[in-house]
Design an enzyme around this catalytic site. Structure first.
Site, short mmCIF file in Angstrom:
data_model
loop_
_atom_site.label_atom_id
_atom_site.label_comp_id
_atom_site.label_asym_id
_atom_site.label_seq_id
_atom_site.Cartn_x
_atom_site.Cartn_y
_atom_site.Cartn_z
N THR A 1 -12.16 -7.20 10.52
CA THR A 1 -11.19 -8.27 10.75
C THR A 1 -10.14 -8.29 9.64
OG1 THR A 1 -12.78 -9.63 11.97
CG2 THR A 1 -10.89 -10.76 11.02
N ASN B 1 -16.24 -1.55 22.08
CA ASN B 1 -17.52 -2.07 21.60
C ASN B 1 -18.44 -2.54 22.71
OD1 ASN B 1 -15.26 -4.05 21.62
ND2 ASN B 1 -16.88 -5.53 21.22
N GLN C 1 -16.10 1.44 16.09
CA GLN C 1 -17.22 2.08 16.79
C GLN C 1 -17.20 3.60 16.68
OE1 GLN C 1 -19.76 0.47 17.95
NE2 GLN C 1 -18.92 -1.60 17.80
N SER D 1 -15.73 -0.86 9.78
CA SER D 1 -16.65 -1.90 9.34
C SER D 1 -18.01 -1.29 9.02
CB SER D 1 -16.81 -2.96 10.44
OG SER D 1 -17.63 -4.03 10.00
N HIS E 1 -21.05 -2.54 8.55
CA HIS E 1 -22.30 -3.01 9.15
C HIS E 1 -22.53 -2.48 10.56
CE1 HIS E 1 -21.14 -6.28 12.06
NE2 HIS E 1 -20.02 -6.24 11.38
N THR F 1 -12.07 -8.90 -7.28
CA THR F 1 -13.08 -8.03 -7.88
C THR F 1 -13.82 -7.28 -6.78
OG1 THR F 1 -13.36 -9.56 -9.73
CG2 THR F 1 -15.12 -7.96 -9.35
N CYS G 1 -19.50 -11.28 19.52
CA CYS G 1 -18.48 -12.29 19.26
C CYS G 1 -18.24 -13.20 20.46
CB CYS G 1 -17.16 -11.61 18.88
SG CYS G 1 -17.30 -10.58 17.40
#
Length: 510
Positions: free
Chosen positions: A73, A161, A191, A211, A213, A249, A338
């Site tokens: 995102t 997805n 994906q 992404s 994860h 950071t 989502c």
């Protein structure tokens, strides 16, 4: 129940052991701030630089920038903001720019939402335009040719997805090269990582978010590729980290974990090969077809990722299939994570022209690149058990409605005076009251001995069958008022092979 068989990897994946170990090391020995100039900080900086260099190699990024983000995102937001700021600068210089913000009809909602947001914030007053997809789920290239000359930014996916459909990126690029030299191009590659070959520097792609994860790294870490020469505007300003591209950071834990995943990809000895994943998918397809012969696959398997199946079972809502598979420990989804809470049919399938009823019953099954043969075999066995349970439910419903007259079967009977001994021998037994709810409410403890019974009216018995048939070692004792309904329940279960089913009969039974 044995350990869960998780088949929802397009939503998220577990953290692979090597990534977990790398994260723990980053929280321990490599805890330093990469911006510090002492030895502890320099160790952290070395880790960040090494992971970035590996990402450049894995993505084929060449001279392009690769920056760490919090996930897709943020990557999409940054890319859209950068492209639209580039459009605004072109407008200010009087250069020709398009007036359309084009996005695929099956894009993740983060894309059109980001386009609308930054278009409004920057005051560009550009027009958002949906790019249609064909029944296959691939972008309609003829429609793109019509829109391309007026496009300022084009947003497409590498792979969807929900359906796993792989986009024809070469075809899209050819259209943009010919008709839209002015347009920037964003490709959602979430994906694609670990499933499709990536050589981004050899393409016209300007921005590509990833992404972690979705491929065995923790949540909260991602990547954004930016092509050399593509405009860039930082989404986050501050301390100037990431060479000023993304302040804040660095997420050392996430970067270290993602680095372990990228290392596994680069070395090629941890993840299943494309051929193996195709073989695994075929085994799952066979098991699904055996469980539900009428099954419909909503995307052509030849056009989809080898790890994704999107299917519908006519006559069964997606929730029924998801719940039934959940009973046997198989976790799948009714769409993207989502939008899974929304009642409306999948907008992705609707865009593909899938009928509403079929789209509303769609189920997504997705496994990860760490799956092995033993995992897939277990998944197939459980899918078979689930299919048998649902078929048994249908047969039971029919038997309950119009079954033949029953003859007394003494092996099914239990007298009230035998109840205490029965419960002592079977402490996990479930007492099931098949009376109607109003009867149960009037007398919730029908056995007269202080034991509460689960109320499942005979007409709704079939809804409990998948769960009971998945745990056939649990004794069931049925009660009613006349004995006829409980006899029908026990007889039905015995016909389905459930041996541990009895009914309460005789004086004292309800």
């Amino acid at each position: 129940m044995n350990p869960t068989i998780y088949l929802d990897c397009n939503a998220t994946t577990p953290v692979m052991p090597a990534a977990l170990a790398a994260a723990q090391q980053a929280m321990g020995a490599l805890f330093g701030n990469p911006s510090s100039t002492h030895a502890t900080g320099l160790q952290a900086r070395q880790l960040v630089d090494a992971v970035r260099a590996r990402a450049v190699r894995v993505l084929g990024a060449g001279e392009g920038d690769v920056l760490f983000t919090s996930g897709a995102t943020e990557g999409i937001q940054t890319a859209v903001l950068s492209a639209l700021c580039g459009v605004r600068e072109r407008q200010a210089r009087g250069e020709p720019v398009g007036k359309l913000l084009v996005y695929g009809a099956t894009e993740h909602k983060a894309v059109p939402e980001s386009l609308a947001h930054w278009n409004r914030v920057l005051g560009l007053q550009l027009e958002l335009q949906v790019l249609a997809v064909e029944r296959s789920g691939r972008h309609d290239l003829a429609a793109l040719r019509a829109l391309a000359p007026q496009a300022a930014l084009v947003c497409t996916m590498a792979a969807n997805n929900e359906t796993g459909v792989v986009s024809d990126l070469a075809g899209i690029e050819a259209v943009l090269q010919d008709l839209a030299p002015q347009a920037y191009w964003l490709v959602d590659c979430v994906q694609a990582l670990g499933k499709l070959p990536l050589q981004l520097a050899q393409t016209r792609i300007d921005y590509a978010p990833f992404s972690g994860h979705k491929l065995y790294a923790p949540k909260g870490i991602g990547l954004l590729y930016v092509r050399p020469g593509a405009p860039f505007t930082p989404l986050l300003a501050g301390g100037g980290q990431e060479d000023g591209l993304r302040s804040g950071t660095e997420n050392m834990v996430g970067i270290a974990a993602l680095g372990a995943v990228l290392q596994a990809l680069e070395e090629g000895d941890s993840f299943s090969s494309h051929t193996q994943m195709l073989q695994f998918r075929e085994l799952l397809v066979q098991s699904l077809r055996a469980a539900w012969p009428e099954i419909i696959f909503n995307a052509d398997l030849d056009d989809a990722l080898p790890t994704t199946l999107n299917f519908s079972v006519p006559g069964l809502p997606s929730s029924a299939v998801v719940d039934a598979l959940g009973i046997v420990g198989v976790h799948v989804s009714a769409g993207s994570a989502c939008s899974a809470k929304k009642v409306a049919p999948s907008y992705v399938l609707q865009a593909m022209g899938v009928p509403d009823a079929q789209a509303a019953s769609a189920v997504r099954l997705s496994f990860g690149a760490l799956a092995d043969a033993a995992f897939i075999d277990t998944a197939c066995a459980r899918i078979a058990r689930c299919g048998a349970a649902l078929q048994a439910r249908a047969a039971a419903a029919k038997a309950l409605r119009c079954g033949p007259p029953l003859e007394a079967d003494q092996t099914m009977h239990l007298l009230p005076k035998q109840l205490a001994d029965f419960l002592q021998q079977h402490p996990n037994a479930v007492l099931v009251d098949v009376r109607e709810p109003h009867e149960h409410a009037a007398e919730p403890q029908p056995l007269g001995c202080g034991h509460t019974a689960l109320n499942v009216p005979l007409g709704r018995l079939d809804t409990h069958l998948p769960h009971w048939l998945a745990t056939p070692s649990v004794p069931l004792l049925f009660v009613c008022r006349s004995g006829q309904r409980s006899q029908r329940a026990v007889h039905t279960l015995r016909q389905l092979g459930y041996a541990q089913a009895w009914q309460m009969v005789g004086e004292g039974a309800i």
